[in-house]
Design a protein around this motif. Structure first.
Motif, PDB file in Angstrom:
ATOM      1  N   GLY A   1      -2.013   7.123  -0.120  1.00 16.02           N
ATOM      2  CA  GLY A   1      -3.111   7.591  -0.948  1.00 16.02           C
ATOM      3  C   GLY A   1      -3.668   6.571  -1.914  1.00 16.02           C
ATOM      4  O   GLY A   1      -4.561   6.884  -2.708  1.00 16.02           O
ATOM      5  N   LYS A   2      -3.142   5.354  -1.851  1.00 15.10           N
ATOM      6  CA  LYS A   2      -3.607   4.304  -2.764  1.00 15.10           C
ATOM      7  C   LYS A   2      -4.194   3.137  -1.981  1.00 15.10           C
ATOM      8  O   LYS A   2      -3.903   2.947  -0.805  1.00 15.10           O
ATOM      9  CB  LYS A   2      -2.467   3.820  -3.649  1.00 15.10           C
ATOM     10  N   ALA A   3      -5.009   2.356  -2.667  1.00 12.39           N
ATOM     11  CA  ALA A   3      -5.600   1.171  -2.048  1.00 12.39           C
ATOM     12  C   ALA A   3      -4.550   0.072  -1.905  1.00 12.39           C
ATOM     13  O   ALA A   3      -3.570   0.020  -2.663  1.00 12.39           O
ATOM     14  CB  ALA A   3      -6.763   0.685  -2.890  1.00 12.39           C
ATOM     15  N   ARG A   4      -4.782  -0.781  -0.930  1.00  8.04           N
ATOM     16  CA  ARG A   4      -3.901  -1.936  -0.768  1.00  8.04           C
ATOM     17  C   ARG A   4      -4.103  -2.879  -1.939  1.00  8.04           C
ATOM     18  O   ARG A   4      -5.233  -3.164  -2.328  1.00  8.04           O
ATOM     19  CB  ARG A   4      -4.195  -2.632   0.558  1.00  8.04           C
ATOM     20  N   GLU A   5      -2.997  -3.398  -2.496  1.00 11.35           N
ATOM     21  CA  GLU A   5      -3.104  -4.294  -3.639  1.00 11.35           C
ATOM     22  C   GLU A   5      -2.328  -5.582  -3.407  1.00 11.35           C
ATOM     23  O   GLU A   5      -1.308  -5.582  -2.713  1.00 11.35           O
ATOM     24  CB  GLU A   5      -2.594  -3.610  -4.920  1.00 11.35           C
TER      25      GLU A   5
ATOM     26  N   ALA B   1       6.343   1.330  -1.280  1.00  9.13           N
ATOM     27  CA  ALA B   1       5.100   1.109  -0.533  1.00  9.13           C
ATOM     28  C   ALA B   1       5.424   0.420   0.778  1.00  9.13           C
ATOM     29  O   ALA B   1       6.553  -0.046   0.991  1.00  9.13           O
ATOM     30  CB  ALA B   1       4.135   0.239  -1.332  1.00  9.13           C
TER      31      ALA B   1
ATOM     32  N   GLN C   1       0.842  -1.179   0.000  1.00 10.74           N
ATOM     33  CA  GLN C   1       0.000   0.000   0.000  1.00 10.74           C
ATOM     34  C   GLN C   1       0.878   1.229   0.000  1.00 10.74           C
ATOM     35  O   GLN C   1       1.674   1.446   0.915  1.00 10.74           O
ATOM     36  CB  GLN C   1      -0.928   0.014   1.219  1.00 10.74           C
ATOM     37  N   ALA C   2       0.718   2.020  -1.045  1.00 11.40           N
ATOM     38  CA  ALA C   2       1.423   3.288  -1.154  1.00 11.40           C
ATOM     39  C   ALA C   2       0.528   4.389  -0.606  1.00 11.40           C
ATOM     40  O   ALA C   2      -0.702   4.242  -0.581  1.00 11.40           O
ATOM     41  CB  ALA C   2       1.785   3.558  -2.616  1.00 11.40           C
TER      42      ALA C   2
ATOM     43  N   GLU D   1       8.074   3.020  -8.526  1.00  6.66           N
ATOM     44  CA  GLU D   1       6.655   2.744  -8.306  1.00  6.66           C
ATOM     45  C   GLU D   1       6.409   1.524  -7.428  1.00  6.66           C
ATOM     46  O   GLU D   1       5.257   1.246  -7.070  1.00  6.66           O
ATOM     47  CB  GLU D   1       5.911   2.583  -9.647  1.00  6.66           C
TER      48      GLU D   1
ATOM     49  N   SER E   1       2.196  -6.062 -12.773  1.00  7.59           N
ATOM     50  CA  SER E   1       3.306  -5.108 -12.720  1.00  7.59           C
ATOM     51  C   SER E   1       4.590  -5.696 -12.131  1.00  7.59           C
ATOM     52  O   SER E   1       5.657  -5.082 -12.273  1.00  7.59           O
ATOM     53  CB  SER E   1       2.900  -3.869 -11.922  1.00  7.59           C
TER      54      SER E   1
END
Length: 123
Positions: free
Chosen positions: A42-46, A91, A39-40, A88, A62
């Motif tokens: 401001g981003k959702a956990r992926e 995270a 999780q970065a 990128e 990715s």
């Protein structure tokens, strides 16, 4: 209650490598998924990569060809070898476990989580 403890994060330059580890307390589930998530800000956990009780190892697109997930069953430890790191990839990385199979890259389905380890990749 399963406890998960991650280690191995850090700061590297782009193109570098890191190896994450996740030590799990003993569990005995016939079917399970164990995975790495990130999780970065401001981003959702992926979901990044996972391994299930059948040895199937899905990866998010990715990281395919760059990251490798593995598991030492004797030591109940999960690993994530990360090569050719990119900015990128920066995270917080989490290890997680669920006592069920299927949808192993969906973070919403997991029961147990580690505290996370930070990975920072500079350009």
């Amino acid at each position: 209650q399963v406890q998960l403890v991650e280690s191995g994060g850090g700061s590297v330059q782009a193109g570098g490598s890191l190896r994450l580890s996740c030590a799990a307390s003993r569990y005995t589930y016939g079917r399970y998924c164990m995975g790495w998530f990130r999780q970065a800000p401001g981003k959702a956990r992926e979901g990044v990569a996972a391994i299930d009780s059948d040895g199937v190892t899905p990866y998010t697109d990715s990281v395919k060809g760059r990251f490798t997930i593995s598991k030492d069953n004797a030591k109940n430890t999960l690993f994530l070898q990360m090569n050719s790191l990119k900015p990128e990839d920066t995270a917080m990385y989490y290890c997680a476990l669920k006592p069920r199979g299927g949808l192993c890259l969906d973070p919403r389905k997991y029961d147990y989580w580690g505290q996370g380890t930070q990975v920072t990749v500079s350009s």
